[in-house]
Design a protein around this motif. Structure first.
Motif, PDB file in Angstrom:
ATOM      1  N   LEU A 518     -11.129  11.002 -11.630  1.00  0.00           N
ATOM      2  CA  LEU A 518     -10.026  11.406 -12.494  1.00  0.00           C
ATOM      3  C   LEU A 518     -10.261  10.915 -13.923  1.00  0.00           C
ATOM      4  O   LEU A 518     -10.006  11.651 -14.891  1.00  0.00           O
ATOM      5  N   ALA A 519     -10.751   9.698 -14.072  1.00  0.00           N
ATOM      6  CA  ALA A 519     -11.052   9.173 -15.407  1.00  0.00           C
ATOM      7  C   ALA A 519     -12.148  10.002 -16.077  1.00  0.00           C
ATOM      8  O   ALA A 519     -12.086  10.297 -17.277  1.00  0.00           O
ATOM      9  N   THR A 520     -13.153  10.396 -15.302  1.00  0.00           N
ATOM     10  CA  THR A 520     -14.215  11.254 -15.833  1.00  0.00           C
ATOM     11  C   THR A 520     -13.653  12.588 -16.299  1.00  0.00           C
ATOM     12  O   THR A 520     -13.980  13.089 -17.385  1.00  0.00           O
ATOM     13  N   ALA A 521     -12.811  13.195 -15.453  1.00  0.00           N
ATOM     14  CA  ALA A 521     -12.202  14.476 -15.809  1.00  0.00           C
ATOM     15  C   ALA A 521     -11.393  14.346 -17.096  1.00  0.00           C
ATOM     16  O   ALA A 521     -11.446  15.224 -17.974  1.00  0.00           O
ATOM     17  N   ARG A 522     -10.649  13.253 -17.218  1.00  0.00           N
ATOM     18  CA  ARG A 522      -9.793  13.070 -18.388  1.00  0.00           C
ATOM     19  C   ARG A 522     -10.626  12.898 -19.657  1.00  0.00           C
ATOM     20  O   ARG A 522     -10.304  13.476 -20.704  1.00  0.00           O
ATOM     21  N   LEU A 523     -11.721  12.139 -19.577  1.00  0.00           N
ATOM     22  CA  LEU A 523     -12.562  11.917 -20.755  1.00  0.00           C
ATOM     23  C   LEU A 523     -13.224  13.213 -21.217  1.00  0.00           C
ATOM     24  O   LEU A 523     -13.295  13.496 -22.428  1.00  0.00           O
ATOM     25  N   HIS A 524     -13.742  14.003 -20.288  1.00  0.00           N
ATOM     26  CA  HIS A 524     -14.334  15.285 -20.672  1.00  0.00           C
ATOM     27  C   HIS A 524     -13.282  16.204 -21.299  1.00  0.00           C
ATOM     28  O   HIS A 524     -13.557  16.885 -22.294  1.00  0.00           O
ATOM     29  N   TRP A 525     -12.099  16.222 -20.720  1.00  0.00           N
ATOM     30  CA  TRP A 525     -11.016  17.076 -21.228  1.00  0.00           C
ATOM     31  C   TRP A 525     -10.611  16.648 -22.636  1.00  0.00           C
ATOM     32  O   TRP A 525     -10.434  17.486 -23.532  1.00  0.00           O
ATOM     33  N   GLU A 526     -10.455  15.355 -22.849  1.00  0.00           N
ATOM     34  CA  GLU A 526     -10.089  14.855 -24.174  1.00  0.00           C
ATOM     35  C   GLU A 526     -11.147  15.184 -25.217  1.00  0.00           C
ATOM     36  O   GLU A 526     -10.822  15.502 -26.370  1.00  0.00           O
ATOM     37  N   GLU A 527     -12.414  15.151 -24.828  1.00  0.00           N
ATOM     38  CA  GLU A 527     -13.496  15.503 -25.757  1.00  0.00           C
ATOM     39  C   GLU A 527     -13.416  16.978 -26.142  1.00  0.00           C
ATOM     40  O   GLU A 527     -13.586  17.342 -27.309  1.00  0.00           O
ATOM     41  N   ALA A 528     -13.128  17.837 -25.174  1.00  0.00           N
ATOM     42  CA  ALA A 528     -13.006  19.263 -25.471  1.00  0.00           C
ATOM     43  C   ALA A 528     -11.809  19.527 -26.388  1.00  0.00           C
ATOM     44  O   ALA A 528     -11.907  20.313 -27.341  1.00  0.00           O
ATOM     45  N   VAL A 529     -10.692  18.887 -26.113  1.00  0.00           N
ATOM     46  CA  VAL A 529      -9.509  19.071 -26.959  1.00  0.00           C
ATOM     47  C   VAL A 529      -9.787  18.585 -28.374  1.00  0.00           C
ATOM     48  O   VAL A 529      -9.388  19.213 -29.364  1.00  0.00           O
ATOM     49  N   ARG A 530     -10.515  17.480 -28.488  1.00  0.00           N
ATOM     50  CA  ARG A 530     -10.866  16.965 -29.819  1.00  0.00           C
ATOM     51  C   ARG A 530     -11.716  17.978 -30.588  1.00  0.00           C
ATOM     52  O   ARG A 530     -11.495  18.205 -31.782  1.00  0.00           O
ATOM     53  N   LEU A 531     -12.676  18.598 -29.914  1.00  0.00           N
ATOM     54  CA  LEU A 531     -13.518  19.594 -30.571  1.00  0.00           C
ATOM     55  C   LEU A 531     -12.706  20.791 -31.064  1.00  0.00           C
ATOM     56  O   LEU A 531     -12.983  21.363 -32.119  1.00  0.00           O
ATOM     57  N   ALA A 532     -11.703  21.175 -30.274  1.00  0.00           N
ATOM     58  CA  ALA A 532     -10.925  22.366 -30.614  1.00  0.00           C
ATOM     59  C   ALA A 532      -9.858  22.107 -31.658  1.00  0.00           C
ATOM     60  O   ALA A 532      -9.470  23.023 -32.405  1.00  0.00           O
TER      61      ALA A 532
END
Length: 622
Positions: A518-532
């Motif tokens: 879950l922590a991995t999923a959250r970190l990847h998701w936050e990185e994508a949101v930051r890019l967008a």
């Protein structure tokens, strides 16, 4: 001698008697004057201070009616302080009152002024409903969101008042069929239903349309009263900010969980859920501020979907796409925006791009044909955005859902509550202004971005289109891990020596692995949101490397979310396999999410690898 109708009225309502009569001269702001005889009553069923205003030679008219001649003209007018006294244009009550007094004064008859403010819900509740209407609800949806009925008025006292003056047969001045139906059931004969005028303004168009559509008022309205769309000429109405929207969404989560099974069984969102989402302002989060929307950004949008999915993944998916489609409509040229946003800041539309239909040129527009799948949100939508092709160019056609055939085909293992059914059309005429080049609508520089300054409208369309599935998967996985933790603290596992599951070292390790995924999923998701997040402000798109990193982060987030759910489900025992169990539902929902093209891991890994290596994409839409 008692008439037939008097005997019926006596059997249905207790009699009322006239308490007092007083002559009152009336003068209206436009200069019109007349005289009314105002009657009060004893014995009214609801004990309220209703009034009957008698105009003209009403005594003579009643005698004439008894001999089979003309009957009095009657208007049941429910009190509206804001409209009758202060001239509010949110309704048509003030103009209707003024019109009725003049008509009845000329014809002879009665105006019953009934103390039933806000269709019977009261003044304060009516004002609360106005506040909800400002978030996108119509007048009836706002009542329901407050726990009231569409119309709580009862006309028993009105029938008593008419009976007390001997008016058992009337010509009823109204556009509301419920008034005629109730009076008839109470023993008052409706000799004729006389329509009132249509007192239309820009402010009350949506209110009148709701009365026409919800309760069959006989109103002939134009398609729209067009609001201004020049942001410089419009004072933006401040919508809820980021933190307020998230707080509203968090408050919905317990009720979404309670209704998750009902949502699955209905195969669409319950009306109570739709009303609450509208009241919370979810559908208007990406809508331009000049149109009454919140004008918020990618971070808010993604976080709203994620949190809604902690309650119900089907709700998150549907709400996320409906909010996204409002944003897509705001990218269209001015003429279309004037049409679709006339009713409020969040017009609901489904959108589907597969398979692509055809658009053939005809005089004035296009003849559109096709069979489109996966129209998420269509069960709640007025419009549909359809992918079509004309001379090799991909375009988008905007069509009223009512003009399409809806096929009930959404029978799936997961995300059942999204109602993502199919749509078909054959040679359907679509006006030219409602067909646009997909590349133009999808670009950072689109027609809507030249009308509205909100940065979110300059975010390339493909960026947001990829956010719903991973955000919903993450929220669902967070709910699953939460349920697993709660269960571990109390659950006794068969064939073990531990008092509860959390005492088992193996279960502890399983929880750690799920938490880590879950922590991995959250970190990847936050990185994508930051890019967008910054793209709209920069009025730019990602380069190939940035787009590859964005899609890869979202796909890896979805994969890690699914693994967390798998670990939880495998460690939750046989009870979690019951269809009604939240974990079973979450597992099925996430499995369907992973089959969506935005999370399909194999092609994303291939194209992301090419982009990161500078080799170029072989799939242009990536």
């Amino acid at each position: 001698m008692t008439t037939f109708f008097e005997s019926i009225a006596a059997s249905l309502t207790a009699p009322a008697t006239v308490r007092s009569r007083v002559t009152v001269p009336l003068h209206f702001p436009d200069g019109y004057s007349t005289v009314a005889e105002v009657l009060t009553f004893h014995g009214l069923a609801d004990s309220k201070d209703h009034l009957l205003l008698a105009f003209g030679d009403w005594d003579g008219l009643l005698n004439e009616a008894a001999d089979g001649g003309n009957t009095p003209l009657v208007r049941l007018h429910s009190e509206c302080l804001t409209g009758d006294v202060f001239g509010s244009e949110r309704c048509d009550c003030g103009p209707q009152l003024r019109e009725a007094v003049e008509q009845i004064s000329a014809a002879g008859g009665f105006l019953l002024y009934l103390r039933q403010e806000g269709r019977g819900i009261g003044l304060y509740s009516k004002l609360d409903a106005y506040a909800l209407q400002d978030t996108g609800l119509d007048t009836y949806e706002a009542n329901r969101a407050l726990g009231h009925g569409d119309d709580e008025r009862d006309y028993t006292a009105a029938a008593q008042m008419l009976g007390a003056v001997g008016a058992t047969s009337v010509r009823l001045l109204t556009n509301n069929p419920d008034k005629a139906a109730q009076l008839t059931s109470l023993g008052i004969n409706i000799a004729e239903q006389v329509p009132t005028g249509v007192h239309l303004s820009e402010a009350n168009h949506r209110y009148l349309a709701a009365k026409r559509d919800h309760t069959a008022h006989t109103l002939d309205l134009p398609a729209a009263v067009v609001p201004a769309l020049d942001p410089a000429a419009v004072e933006p109405v401040p919508g809820p900010a980021h933190e307020e929207i998230l707080a509203r969404v968090d408050a919905l989560i317990p009720r979404l969980r309670e209704r998750a099974e009902e949502t699955e069984q209905l195969r669409r969102l319950p009306e109570s859920t739709m009303s609450e989402l509208k009241a919370a302002g979810v559908f208007q989060i990406l809508s331009p501020k000049a149109l009454g929307g919140s004008g918020l950004g990618v971070e808010t949008y993604a976080e709203v979907i994620r949190r809604l999915s902690r309650g119900c993944a089907s709700t998150a998916w549907t709400a996320g796409h409906l909010a996204e489609h409002v944003w897509m409509l705001a990218r269209w040229p001015r003429r279309v925006q004037q049409e679709v946003f006339a009713g409020g800041p969040a017009p609901l539309a489904a959108a589907t791009g597969a398979p692509v239909g055809t658009a053939d040129r005809v005089p004035g527009g296009y003849a559109v044909s096709g069979h489109w799948s996966f129209a998420s949100g269509v069960m709640h939508s007025e419009w549909a955005l359809l992918a079509v092709q004309h001379n090799g160019i991909r375009m988008q056609a905007l069509v009223p859902v009512a003009e399409l055939e809806l096929l009930d085909v959404w029978h799936t293992a997961g995300l059942r509550g999204t109602g993502s059914n199919d749509l078909t059309a054959q040679h359907l005429f679509v006006p030219e202004h409602r067909v646009q080049d997909w590349a133009l609508l999808g670009a950072a520089d689109n027609p809507g971005s030249r009308i509205h300054p909100d940065p979110i409208l300059r975010t390339p369309m493909a960026i947001l289109l990829n956010l719903v599935a991973p955000s919903a998967a993450l929220g669902a996985a967070e709910h699953a891990v939460e349920l697993f933790r709660e269960g571990m603290m109390v659950r006794k596992v068969k064939n073990t020596v531990e008092t509860r599951q959390s005492d088992s070292p193996l279960a502890q390790a399983r929880f750690s692995r799920a938490y880590g995924q879950l922590a991995t999923a959250r970190l990847h998701w936050e990185e994508a949101v930051r890019l967008a997040a910054g793209l709209g402000a920069r009025h730019s798109d990602l380069d190939d490397g940035g787009r590859a990193a964005y899609r890869l982060s979202l796909a890896l987030s979805g994969e890690a979310s699914a693994e967390a759910v798998r670990l939880v489900a495998a460690g939750s025992g046989g009870s979690a396999q019951r269809l009604a169990h939240p974990l079973q539902r979450i597992q099925r929902d996430v499995n369907v999410l992973l089959s969506h093209p935005t999370l399909a891991i194999d092609p994303i890994l291939e194209q992301a690898g090419r982009g990161l290596l500078g080799l170029g994409f072989t799939v242009p839409s990536f």
